[in-house]
Design a protein around this motif. Structure first.
Motif, PDB file in Angstrom:
ATOM      1  N   GLU A  24       0.832  -1.386  -0.027  1.00 62.09           N
ATOM      2  CA  GLU A  24       0.040   0.009   0.143  1.00 62.09           C
ATOM      3  C   GLU A  24       0.870   1.186   0.039  1.00 62.09           C
ATOM      4  N   VAL A  25       0.777   2.075  -0.965  1.00 59.57           N
ATOM      5  CA  VAL A  25       1.530   3.366  -1.242  1.00 59.57           C
ATOM      6  C   VAL A  25       0.733   4.294  -0.352  1.00 59.57           C
ATOM      7  N   GLN A  26       1.505   4.732   0.727  1.00 57.70           N
ATOM      8  CA  GLN A  26       0.873   5.341   1.860  1.00 57.70           C
ATOM      9  C   GLN A  26       1.008   7.027   1.809  1.00 57.70           C
ATOM     10  N   ASN A  27       2.164   7.177   1.105  1.00 55.99           N
ATOM     11  CA  ASN A  27       2.457   8.750   0.636  1.00 55.99           C
ATOM     12  C   ASN A  27       3.310   8.486  -0.693  1.00 55.99           C
ATOM     13  N   PHE A  28       3.064   9.733  -1.251  1.00 59.88           N
ATOM     14  CA  PHE A  28       3.621   9.908  -2.648  1.00 59.88           C
ATOM     15  C   PHE A  28       3.846  11.438  -2.775  1.00 59.88           C
ATOM     16  N   THR A  29       5.125  11.684  -3.037  1.00 55.67           N
ATOM     17  CA  THR A  29       5.441  13.103  -3.288  1.00 55.67           C
ATOM     18  C   THR A  29       6.520  13.087  -4.247  1.00 55.67           C
ATOM     19  N   SER A  30       6.423  14.300  -4.851  1.00 60.00           N
ATOM     20  CA  SER A  30       7.196  14.797  -6.014  1.00 60.00           C
ATOM     21  C   SER A  30       7.380  16.086  -6.094  1.00 60.00           C
ATOM     22  N   LYS A  31       8.513  16.474  -5.461  1.00 59.18           N
ATOM     23  CA  LYS A  31       9.140  18.124  -5.353  1.00 59.18           C
ATOM     24  C   LYS A  31      10.498  17.909  -5.311  1.00 59.18           C
ATOM     25  N   ASN A  32      11.114  19.320  -5.763  1.00 61.90           N
ATOM     26  CA  ASN A  32      12.507  19.438  -5.614  1.00 61.90           C
ATOM     27  C   ASN A  32      13.352  18.446  -6.459  1.00 61.90           C
ATOM     28  N   GLY A  33      12.838  18.028  -7.415  1.00 64.49           N
ATOM     29  CA  GLY A  33      13.686  16.853  -8.095  1.00 64.49           C
ATOM     30  C   GLY A  33      13.552  15.549  -7.553  1.00 64.49           C
ATOM     31  N   ILE A  34      12.934  15.335  -6.717  1.00 66.07           N
ATOM     32  CA  ILE A  34      12.773  13.762  -5.947  1.00 66.07           C
ATOM     33  C   ILE A  34      11.215  13.364  -5.900  1.00 66.07           C
ATOM     34  N   ALA A  35      11.291  12.192  -6.675  1.00 66.97           N
ATOM     35  CA  ALA A  35       9.856  11.477  -6.407  1.00 66.97           C
ATOM     36  C   ALA A  35       9.963  10.600  -5.285  1.00 66.97           C
ATOM     37  N   ARG A  36       9.091  10.309  -4.467  1.00 70.22           N
ATOM     38  CA  ARG A  36       9.274   9.219  -3.228  1.00 70.22           C
ATOM     39  C   ARG A  36       7.974   8.683  -3.327  1.00 70.22           C
ATOM     40  N   ALA A  37       7.841   7.295  -3.051  1.00 73.13           N
ATOM     41  CA  ALA A  37       6.626   6.515  -2.594  1.00 73.13           C
ATOM     42  C   ALA A  37       7.123   5.779  -1.025  1.00 73.13           C
ATOM     43  N   THR A  38       6.340   6.238  -0.160  1.00 68.69           N
ATOM     44  CA  THR A  38       6.291   5.356   1.057  1.00 68.69           C
ATOM     45  C   THR A  38       5.268   4.358   1.407  1.00 68.69           C
ATOM     46  N   MET A  39       5.839   3.114   1.311  1.00 68.56           N
ATOM     47  CA  MET A  39       4.832   2.047   1.518  1.00 68.56           C
ATOM     48  C   MET A  39       4.702   1.355   2.595  1.00 68.56           C
ATOM     49  N   LEU A  40       3.440   0.681   3.000  1.00 67.51           N
ATOM     50  CA  LEU A  40       3.179  -0.140   4.203  1.00 67.51           C
ATOM     51  C   LEU A  40       3.482  -1.822   3.334  1.00 67.51           C
ATOM     52  N   VAL A  41       4.291  -2.700   3.526  1.00 72.63           N
ATOM     53  CA  VAL A  41       4.352  -3.733   2.843  1.00 72.63           C
ATOM     54  C   VAL A  41       3.901  -4.989   3.949  1.00 72.63           C
ATOM     55  N   LYS A  42       2.807  -5.717   3.783  1.00 70.21           N
ATOM     56  CA  LYS A  42       2.384  -6.724   4.680  1.00 70.21           C
ATOM     57  C   LYS A  42       2.555  -7.988   4.062  1.00 70.21           C
ATOM     58  N   ASN A  43       3.117  -9.243   4.980  1.00 72.51           N
ATOM     59  CA  ASN A  43       3.046 -10.472   4.557  1.00 72.51           C
ATOM     60  C   ASN A  43       1.763 -11.288   5.334  1.00 72.51           C
ATOM     61  N   THR A  44       1.095 -11.787   4.354  1.00 66.44           N
ATOM     62  CA  THR A  44      -0.093 -12.210   4.712  1.00 66.44           C
ATOM     63  C   THR A  44      -0.062 -13.840   4.752  1.00 66.44           C
TER      64      THR A  44
END
Length: 106
Positions: A24-44
């Protein structure tokens, strides 16, 4: 033993589910020349996953890939979760991200 590919995709912040891994991508930003995706990864699953390799395609307005950011999680416990992020240095206008995970322990 053959490798099992487990895919999970996320556009913007939409959760996706695939077999034993949820990304689940919980945060996505793209600014100042950097794109970043912060993810929650679950093992089911009921087993520890030794390695989860994640590739995130960063996409422009036309949903065409501009570049790939990578992440790795080691020893994701059964029924456990972890946070990680992937990033890309770019001057392109990034609007979306699509992340896919591979279970590297098989």
């Amino acid at each position: 033993m053959s490798r099992l590919l487990i895919f999970a995709a996320a556009l913007a912040a939409t959760p996706a589910v695939a077999a034993e891994i949820e990304i689940e991508v919980q945060n996505f930003t793209s600014k100042n020349g950097i794109a970043r995706a912060t993810m929650l990864v679950k093992n089911t699953s009921n087993e520890t996953i030794r390695d989860v390799y994640i590739d995130c395609a960063f996409l422009g307005r036309d949903k065409r890939a501009v570049g790939i950011g990578k992440a790795n999680i080691r020893n994701l416990p059964a029924r456990g979760d972890a946070y990680t992020d992937a990033s890309l240095v770019t001057n392109d206008d990034i609007k979306f991200v699509d992340c896919r995970g591979i279970d590297g322990s098989r």
